[in-house]
Design an enzyme around this catalytic site. Sequence first.
Site, short mmCIF file in Angstrom:
data_model
loop_
_atom_site.label_atom_id
_atom_site.label_comp_id
_atom_site.label_asym_id
_atom_site.label_seq_id
_atom_site.Cartn_x
_atom_site.Cartn_y
_atom_site.Cartn_z
N GLY A 1 0.79 -1.31 0.02
CA GLY A 1 -0.03 0.12 -0.02
C GLY A 1 0.95 1.12 0.01
N ALA A 2 0.12 2.47 0.09
CA ALA A 2 0.96 3.62 0.24
C ALA A 2 -0.01 4.69 0.70
CB ALA A 2 1.10 4.10 -1.10
N ASP A 3 0.72 5.68 1.50
CA ASP A 3 -0.11 6.87 2.04
C ASP A 3 -0.42 7.83 1.05
OD1 ASP A 3 -0.39 5.66 4.79
OD2 ASP A 3 1.83 6.06 4.64
N GLU B 1 9.76 -2.29 4.42
CA GLU B 1 8.91 -1.95 3.12
C GLU B 1 9.91 -1.44 2.14
OE1 GLU B 1 4.40 -1.01 4.62
OE2 GLU B 1 5.84 0.45 4.55
C1 5RP Z 1 2.63 0.90 6.33
C2 5RP Z 1 2.49 1.57 5.16
C3 5RP Z 1 1.16 1.46 4.49
O1 5RP Z 1 1.40 0.90 3.04
C4 5RP Z 1 0.37 2.71 4.21
O2 5RP Z 1 0.23 3.29 5.57
C5 5RP Z 1 -1.00 2.47 3.70
O3 5RP Z 1 -1.78 1.95 4.58
P1 5RP Z 1 -3.47 1.68 4.18
O4 5RP Z 1 -3.21 0.47 3.20
O5 5RP Z 1 -3.86 0.86 5.61
O6 5RP Z 1 -4.00 2.71 3.86
O7 5RP Z 1 3.19 2.35 4.61
O8 5RP Z 1 3.73 1.41 6.77
#
Ligand code: 5RP
Length: 255
Positions: free
Chosen positions: A90-92, A111
């Site tokens: 995933g990503a933020d 990651e």
């Molecule tokens: C964890 C991350 C996640 O990939 C990112 O925070 C996205 O999370 P989510 O899928 O819950 O929105 O970088 O360290």
Amino acid sequence: MPPDLSPIDHAKYVCARRAADMVETGMRVGLGTGSTAVFLVKRLGERVREEGLRIRAVPTSTRTAELAREEGIEVVSLDAAKWLDLTIDGADEFDPQLALIKGGGGALLQEKIVATASDRMVVIADRGKVVDTLGAFPLPIEVIPFGWQTTRTLVEEMLMSMDVQGRSGKLRTAGEAPFRTDESNYILDFELGRIGAPAHLALALNQIPGVVENGLFVDICDEVIIGYGDGRTEVRARAAAEGGETGSLFADLPD
Ligand code: 5RP
């Protein structure tokens, strides 16, 4: 689709399923961390049980490792796998060049190591993660606990010469105590507002003693699968991404 999913969870579910279809028997696969990655790991578990899919997975956190084992997926260390065919995470936030902010879940160090050791990194993200310029999401920076306040000051001073809007960093907490990463480090979350030169900033941050790693992933992600609440998915590839490929981590460094 499982019943009772909110539109945002439905978006995460559909992009995770589409990414899970990219996985083939024999692959060594990096498994990301976070709520979107949970849908991915569960779908891969289904494929292992129902289709006999055989993969070796390298998780990016203890949380993901536990879930993968529960799902019947073979888990190996990165050193045992040596190199990976594909990492899905995933990503933020991600921008038009597919530069990312990651680390909202606190797993950015593993990651980044896992994604960098992969032939291909695919990000799975709901539509809310798309931005024109990175920085609305606070940038996570993993630091050694020793002298962390001094490290924070050094980061804030360095940020004065960077193309960013803000520069205050907060220690991430879990209840009353500092949040600890899998490596027992701390995370500082920096409200930067706008990051004008992510590659430059990523390099500068990692020069500061005490900084272990930062949540900017530049020229690492190859493709993003975007999920929408109505069940649609869209794929964006880096070479075709708006603005063209940045080509190099050093691309936005001043001469
Ligand atoms: C964890 C991350 C996640 O990939 C990112 O925070 C996205 O999370 P989510 O899928 O819950 O929105 O970088 O360290």
